[in-house]
Design an enzyme around this catalytic site. Sequence first.
Site, PDB file in Angstrom:
ATOM      1  N   LYS A 188      -1.249  -8.567   4.426  1.00 60.60           N
ATOM      2  CA  LYS A 188      -1.668  -8.908   3.059  1.00 60.60           C
ATOM      3  C   LYS A 188      -0.499 -10.038   2.248  1.00 60.60           C
ATOM      4  O   LYS A 188      -0.888 -10.629   1.267  1.00 60.60           O
ATOM      5  CB  LYS A 188      -1.740  -7.435   1.958  1.00 60.60           C
TER       6      LYS A 188
ATOM      7  N   LYS B  26      -2.306  -5.124  16.358  1.00 55.93           N
ATOM      8  CA  LYS B  26      -1.966  -4.359  15.078  1.00 55.93           C
ATOM      9  C   LYS B  26      -2.482  -2.894  15.000  1.00 55.93           C
ATOM     10  O   LYS B  26      -3.660  -2.555  15.012  1.00 55.93           O
ATOM     11  CB  LYS B  26      -2.642  -5.120  13.940  1.00 55.93           C
TER      12      LYS B  26
ATOM     13  N   GLY C  87       0.941  -1.352  -0.046  1.00 58.79           N
ATOM     14  CA  GLY C  87      -0.013  -0.019  -0.166  1.00 58.79           C
ATOM     15  C   GLY C  87       0.889   1.160   0.055  1.00 58.79           C
ATOM     16  O   GLY C  87       0.603   2.321  -0.602  1.00 58.79           O
ATOM     17  N   ASN C  88       2.160   1.069   0.837  1.00 61.97           N
ATOM     18  CA  ASN C  88       2.993   2.391   0.607  1.00 61.97           C
ATOM     19  C   ASN C  88       3.578   2.415  -0.487  1.00 61.97           C
ATOM     20  O   ASN C  88       4.004   3.780  -0.981  1.00 61.97           O
ATOM     21  CB  ASN C  88       4.100   2.004   1.530  1.00 61.97           C
TER      22      ASN C  88
ATOM     23  N   LYS D  43       7.238 -10.540   4.858  1.00 64.53           N
ATOM     24  CA  LYS D  43       7.436 -10.759   3.540  1.00 64.53           C
ATOM     25  C   LYS D  43       8.400 -12.192   3.308  1.00 64.53           C
ATOM     26  O   LYS D  43       7.924 -13.011   2.557  1.00 64.53           O
ATOM     27  CB  LYS D  43       8.126  -9.835   2.898  1.00 64.53           C
TER      28      LYS D  43
END
Length: 314
Positions: free
Chosen positions: A215, A130, A12-13, A277
Amino acid sequence: MDSKLIVIAIGGNSLIEDAKHVTVSAQYEAARKTAEHIVKLVKAGHRVVIAHGNGPQVGFILLRAEFSRSILHTVPLDSCVADTQGAIGYQLQMALDNEFNKAGLHPSVATVVTQVEVSDNDPSFQKPSKPIGSFMTSEDANYHKEHDKWEVVEDAGRGYRRVVASPKPKAIVEIDTIKTLLDNNIIVIAGGGGGIPVVRDEDGYLHGREAVIDKDLAAALMAKQLKADLFVISTAVEKVCLNYGKPNQKTLDTVTIAEAEQYISEGHFAPGSMLPKVQAIVDFVKSTGNTGLITDPEHIYGALYEGKGTKIVL
């Protein structure tokens, strides 16, 4: 290279190039630059599924709701995720369509508003951690605790922030729809923001949950369920590094999952950024035996053909 099914997760960044100048048109331009690199993969004959982050964009929706709370209803978090899936999907669809047009190609692109099943028994629901949204004063924090039943924590002396659960993804509800689109050579945008968190009750009915799914983990699950040949996580750096930012920084070209797991246990990757990731890629490679890749948007094509990026293999 044979035609491959490639799942690409973009952050998103990465849709925000300048945090001081955030506009819808600037976000479109960032989406266009990413689309340019994805078009090269399609031109080379590959089928593509795109997942994307939405952290900053959900933050903006929550902030708007905060300013208008005296005149409008609040928007539950699952709806915020759905809103961003539609808005970011629209921008990526348009950007891809325009870049395809430039390249003389005319494939169809579709966004699937994607629900992702989680479990109410996930431990994160008992201990939400979160952080989402902007910082609040203690007065605002108390208001939301009382009126909206938010969980709020003090954040390192910078103010108060809302925290929510981040449960593990269990199943992609619309996976068959995504497969059908792919079988008809349609480029698919799906699993945006980790998917809309839903639970299925014992009667089989779905219910939304106020939570945030990672995500990269959701994209890895989607890649596994689609039996993708390649899973790519697009991030801010061309290659994964050990000792990042230190004088003895070392870039990684090709890493086995055994090596990756060793680096994880040695604490080389930051929990909020590179760690999930690498974990998502390792999970995919272990499950499928296929290749995972971490790189930045401009090297997605180069990672397949020119040895760019970090490959993770069995």
